[in-house]
Structures are given as C-alpha cells and as structure tokens.
Motif scaffolding. Structure first.
Motif, mmCIF file in Angstrom:
data_model
loop_
_atom_site.group_PDB
_atom_site.id
_atom_site.type_symbol
_atom_site.label_atom_id
_atom_site.label_comp_id
_atom_site.label_asym_id
_atom_site.label_seq_id
_atom_site.Cartn_x
_atom_site.Cartn_y
_atom_site.Cartn_z
ATOM 1 N N GLY A 12 -15.307 -24.578 7.874
ATOM 2 C CA GLY A 12 -15.028 -25.934 7.159
ATOM 3 C C GLY A 12 -15.000 -26.497 5.191
ATOM 4 O O GLY A 12 -14.523 -27.420 5.312
ATOM 5 N N ASP A 13 -15.096 -25.358 5.095
ATOM 6 C CA ASP A 13 -15.638 -25.491 3.283
ATOM 7 C C ASP A 13 -14.281 -24.829 2.760
ATOM 8 O O ASP A 13 -15.044 -25.084 1.400
ATOM 9 C CB ASP A 13 -16.498 -25.676 3.061
ATOM 10 N N THR A 14 -13.822 -24.284 3.315
ATOM 11 C CA THR A 14 -12.807 -23.174 2.320
ATOM 12 C C THR A 14 -11.337 -23.688 2.256
ATOM 13 O O THR A 14 -10.246 -24.271 3.648
ATOM 14 C CB THR A 14 -12.668 -22.010 3.664
ATOM 15 N N VAL A 15 -11.032 -24.513 0.804
ATOM 16 C CA VAL A 15 -9.417 -24.687 0.966
ATOM 17 C C VAL A 15 -8.297 -23.600 0.925
ATOM 18 O O VAL A 15 -8.721 -22.360 -0.398
ATOM 19 C CB VAL A 15 -9.158 -25.042 -0.219
ATOM 20 N N ALA A 20 -5.823 -28.396 -3.811
ATOM 21 C CA ALA A 20 -5.732 -28.546 -2.396
ATOM 22 C C ALA A 20 -3.900 -30.125 -3.195
ATOM 23 O O ALA A 20 -2.926 -29.491 -1.271
ATOM 24 C CB ALA A 20 -6.792 -29.771 -1.389
ATOM 25 N N CYS A 21 -3.928 -29.278 -4.412
ATOM 26 C CA CYS A 21 -3.057 -30.191 -4.296
ATOM 27 C C CYS A 21 -1.695 -29.986 -4.785
ATOM 28 O O CYS A 21 -0.314 -30.039 -4.705
ATOM 29 C CB CYS A 21 -3.115 -31.253 -5.412
ATOM 30 N N GLN A 22 -1.918 -28.877 -4.612
ATOM 31 C CA GLN A 22 -1.047 -27.272 -4.231
ATOM 32 C C GLN A 22 0.249 -27.240 -3.031
ATOM 33 O O GLN A 22 1.027 -26.633 -2.415
ATOM 34 C CB GLN A 22 -1.405 -26.020 -5.203
ATOM 35 N N TYR A 23 -0.820 -27.372 -2.208
ATOM 36 C CA TYR A 23 -0.115 -27.643 -0.569
ATOM 37 C C TYR A 23 0.455 -28.689 -0.485
ATOM 38 O O TYR A 23 -0.450 -29.440 0.135
ATOM 39 C CB TYR A 23 -1.232 -26.457 0.110
#
Length: 250
Positions: free
Chosen positions: A114-117, A247-250
C-alpha cells in the motif's frame, strides 16, 4: 485472479500525514490539491486496467478511513472491494498482515504494498510472466542502484530467488523487490504456511521473510524484471515528494 493490497501499516515516518490516515491514503497528487489521488487510488486503477474486478484490502491502522472511502472507490474504479481486518497492525510486521489474507490467496492474487507508487506496466509484466509452472513471481527492479534500505534479491538462473532480505551487501544483489507479486492459487497453502512459521518465529519479520522461508523449504519463487520504470516505495517525506513527481506521470 483478484487484486490484494496491504494497507494496514501506520507509516510513522510520514507523520503528520499519517496522524489520521494509513500510508495508503496519503495524497500523492499535487500538494494541497483537493481530492488528490492516493497510493491506493493508483493501485486500484492499475488493477482495473489489467481486467481485475475484485480487490481485497488488508486494513489496520486508521482503518476507519478506508471503510469510509470504500463505496466511493468501488464506484470510481468499477471494482468490488473486500476489507480484511488486521488486528495486530500496530504491533506486528507485515508477514502477519499478508497471512490475514490467506483465504483470498486461493483465488490467485496480484499483491501490491500500500505504499508503492508504480505504473500499470508492472502488473502487465507479471501477468505476461505467468505459466511454465511459476507459482510466485516477484516484480524486480534490476536497474536501480541499491543501498542498505532496499529489499534486495539474489537470483540464480533456472532456480529463481535464492535470497531476499534488506540485510545484504547491495553489491551482491540481482535487484530490488518493489513490493508487487503475482501469486497463483496453487501457491496459497504453501505461502500461508510459510508466513505462519515466519511470524511465529518473530512477529517483526516481513512477508518477504515468508518468501525466503518458501525458498528454504525447497520451493521456487520466481522474478520478472520490470525494466527501467519510475516507481517509489513511500516510507518518509522525501519518498513522498518523489511519489508526487512520479504519480503525475501515470
């Protein structure tokens, strides 16, 4: 096959963000943005993108926050969510947390911390690696330069994982386990038994120590290299800043 997320941890190194939220619900979108996406959002989106329709989430610390968002997450991602309570989330490490989900392992799962982007290409890589008797497949970063904190893996051609531990000279490692695993239904009983032996030996051990227990018992744990992709395990505020960039890349 269903999705499985471990989201029970307290994330003490991320305070004050985790004073009222589990790590999986800490926003990773632009700082200060309303309705910012979280790691759990990104993971659920990945699962939906590869065709999964059900996800189990192991909850513990501040679990009420996950329960409160359950219906909205189901609607947003078109998934059925089942929440599994970890009654020792603030006392024991995540070998026990994964064992709490032992019943759903029999459906076959893609497990994500739950902590892996990470991008959906990781799930796609794991699914493409299925077959030929592989029962447990770890997503492995063989590109990143490793240091002491990473969950390091040594593999041997034709035999899969030989060692998985943080307590290893980075120079000896094949790569880093990124916190995403494909677990076939056929491996459920063996993994559950290995996890039980692991936390009974020491409740502070990781579920990756359960993978090592499987290897020590002569069972095969395989890996799938993920290539050169941007991902991060969010343990502290520096990681969170990196997670927001990724995160903003996905």
């Amino acid at each position: 096959m269903i999705g499985l997320v471990l989201a029970a941890g307290a994330g003490r190194r991320l305070r004050p963000h985790t004073d009222t939220l589990p790590k999986a619900l800490v926003p990773v979108g632009p700082e200060g943005a309303r309705d910012s996406l979280t790691v759990l959002d990104l993971t659920l989106a990945n699962f939906a993108a590869v065709g999964l329709t059900e996800v189990a989430v192991v909850v513990g610390y501040r679990k009420e926050a996950v329960y409160a968002r359950k219906a909205a997450l189901e609607e947003r991602y078109g998934l059925k969510l089942t929440l599994i309570d970890n009654d020792k989330a603030e006392e024991w490490n995540n070998a026990y947390s994964l064992w709490c989900a032992r019943d759903v392992l029999h459906q076959g799962v893609i497990l994500a911390n739950g902590d892996t982007v990470h991008p959906v290409s990781v799930e796609q890589t794991l699914l493409a690696a299925r077959g030929e008797g592989r029962r447990v497949i770890l997503a492995l970063d063989t590109v990143k330069r490793l240091a002491d904190e990473e969950m390091k893996v040594v593999t041997e051609p034709g035999k899969g994982v030989r060692r998985i531990t943080k307590l290893m000279d980075p120079a000896d490692a094949t790569g880093e386990y990124i916190g995403v695993t494909l677990i076939e239904a056929e491996a459920a009983a063996d993994l559950a038994d290995a996890l039980k032996a692991t936390f009974e030996r020491d409740p502070d051990l990781y579920y990756e120590d359960g993978y090592q227990e499987m290897v020590d018992r002569g069972l095969t744990v395989d890996v799938a290299p993920i290539g050169d992709v941007a991902w991060v395990e969010i343990d502290n505020n520096d990681d969170l800043a990196k997670g927001r960039e990724i995160a903003c890349q996905y």
